[in-house]
Motif scaffolding. Structure first.
Motif, PDB file in Angstrom:
ATOM      1  N   GLN A   1       0.829  -1.206   0.000  1.00 44.01           N
ATOM      2  CA  GLN A   1       0.000   0.000   0.000  1.00 44.01           C
ATOM      3  C   GLN A   1       0.864   1.257   0.000  1.00 44.01           C
ATOM      4  O   GLN A   1       0.556   2.247  -0.687  1.00 44.01           O
ATOM      5  CB  GLN A   1      -0.937  -0.024   1.201  1.00 44.01           C
TER       6      GLN A   1
ATOM      7  N   VAL B   1       3.873   1.557  -1.257  1.00 46.29           N
ATOM      8  CA  VAL B   1       4.473   1.689  -2.588  1.00 46.29           C
ATOM      9  C   VAL B   1       3.437   2.221  -3.578  1.00 46.29           C
ATOM     10  O   VAL B   1       3.734   3.094  -4.407  1.00 46.29           O
ATOM     11  CB  VAL B   1       5.039   0.333  -3.049  1.00 46.29           C
ATOM     12  N   LEU B   2       2.227   1.733  -3.492  1.00 37.43           N
ATOM     13  CA  LEU B   2       1.180   2.158  -4.420  1.00 37.43           C
ATOM     14  C   LEU B   2       0.830   3.633  -4.219  1.00 37.43           C
ATOM     15  O   LEU B   2       0.575   4.366  -5.188  1.00 37.43           O
ATOM     16  CB  LEU B   2      -0.064   1.291  -4.247  1.00 37.43           C
TER      17      LEU B   2
ATOM     18  N   ALA C   1       2.895   5.916  -3.198  1.00 32.26           N
ATOM     19  CA  ALA C   1       4.001   6.676  -3.793  1.00 32.26           C
ATOM     20  C   ALA C   1       3.856   6.737  -5.311  1.00 32.26           C
ATOM     21  O   ALA C   1       4.069   7.785  -5.940  1.00 32.26           O
ATOM     22  CB  ALA C   1       5.329   6.038  -3.404  1.00 32.26           C
ATOM     23  N   LEU C   2       3.487   5.617  -5.916  1.00 28.18           N
ATOM     24  CA  LEU C   2       3.294   5.588  -7.367  1.00 28.18           C
ATOM     25  C   LEU C   2       2.167   6.525  -7.797  1.00 28.18           C
ATOM     26  O   LEU C   2       2.271   7.229  -8.814  1.00 28.18           O
ATOM     27  CB  LEU C   2       2.966   4.166  -7.820  1.00 28.18           C
TER      28      LEU C   2
END
Lengths: 188, 68
Positions: free
Chosen positions: B41, B43-44, B46-47
């Motif tokens: 979550q 990482v997502l 941040a993306l």
């Protein structure tokens, strides 16, 4: 007065209008019975006894000369019945074989050692337990998120600063370094 | 009779041990699942920030469940 003598009512019974004197006295049922008996009673000319045809000794008897279809029919019935009996015998044999096989299987099951039976029962219990299904479900979910994690980290590295390592990326995001093992693992 | 009782006790003990083992396994898997989900979550998110898109669309990109 000569006319007055005719107008005097006469003594006795007056005749009914529309009916003859004879019809008044007869009963309808009696008349119907008379008609039926007259119809059913045979006449004198019809009372003769019917004569039998004369028996001829020179030729064969009449009954034997006729072709009898009943015998052939009976034969066919016998043949059909025989076929049915054969089929029934085959069915009985098959059922007997089946029963024998079932008995043998049951005997083998009884002869099997108790340990094998218990082991089989335990296996069934474990496989059917809700805990085992929960484990399988969790493993599937973990695989889904692991793939997502791996793919998303790869994409983020390409979009972020060039030359940034995985460990540095995880540090910046506040993710423990223990999660690196999921990135380094290979699919079997 | 005594042997049968012993066998039944052994089987009972075995079943208890297996159930306890399964419980431990479930607990370990739950921890692993939660850790992976949290990390993913982050990482997502941040993306999504880099791409300037909603977080939900990023979840859909990686075929991840959003309702959980």
């Amino acid at each position: 007065m000569p006319g007055e003598a005719n107008n005097t009512p006469q003594s006795g019974r007056r005749p009914r209008l529309g009916l003859s004197r004879r019809g008044c006295q007869s009963t309808p049922l009696i008349r119907l019975q008379r008609d039926d008996s007259a119809a059913n009673t045979p006449k004198c000319s019809e009372q003769e006894t019917p004569r039998a045809p004369p028996l001829s000794l020179s030729s064969r008897r009449i009954g034997l000369s006729k072709s009898r279809t009943g015998l052939s029919k009976k034969k066919l019935e016998f043949a059909a019945a025989h076929g049915i009996k054969d089929e029934e015998r085959e069915i009985v044999k098959k059922t007997a074989k089946k029963d024998k096989k079932e008995r043998n299987d049951a005997q083998e099951a009884l002869d099997a050692p108790e340990e094998i039976q218990e082991h089989g029962n335990q296996k069934n219990q474990l496989e059917n337990s809700p805990q085992s299904s929960k484990i399988v479900e969790l493993q599937g979910d973990i695989e889904i998120w692991r793939q997502g994690f791996k793919a998303s980290v790869g994409d983020l590295l390409t979009m972020a600063e060039p030359g940034l390592s995985r460990s540095d990326l995880l540090t910046r995001l506040g993710i423990p370094h223990e999660m690196l093992r999921y990135l380094e693992e290979e699919c079997p | 009779m005594k042997e049968n009782k012993k066998k039944s006790r052994k089987t009972a003990n075995k079943t208890n041990e297996t159930s306890e083992g399964q419980k431990k396994k479930i607990i370990e898997l739950l921890h692993e699942y939660n850790d992976l989900k949290d990390a993913t979550q982050r990482v997502l998110e941040a993306l999504a920030n880099l791409k300037c898109v909603p977080v939900g669309s990023v979840y859909a990109t990686y075929n991840l469940p959003r309702d959980e």
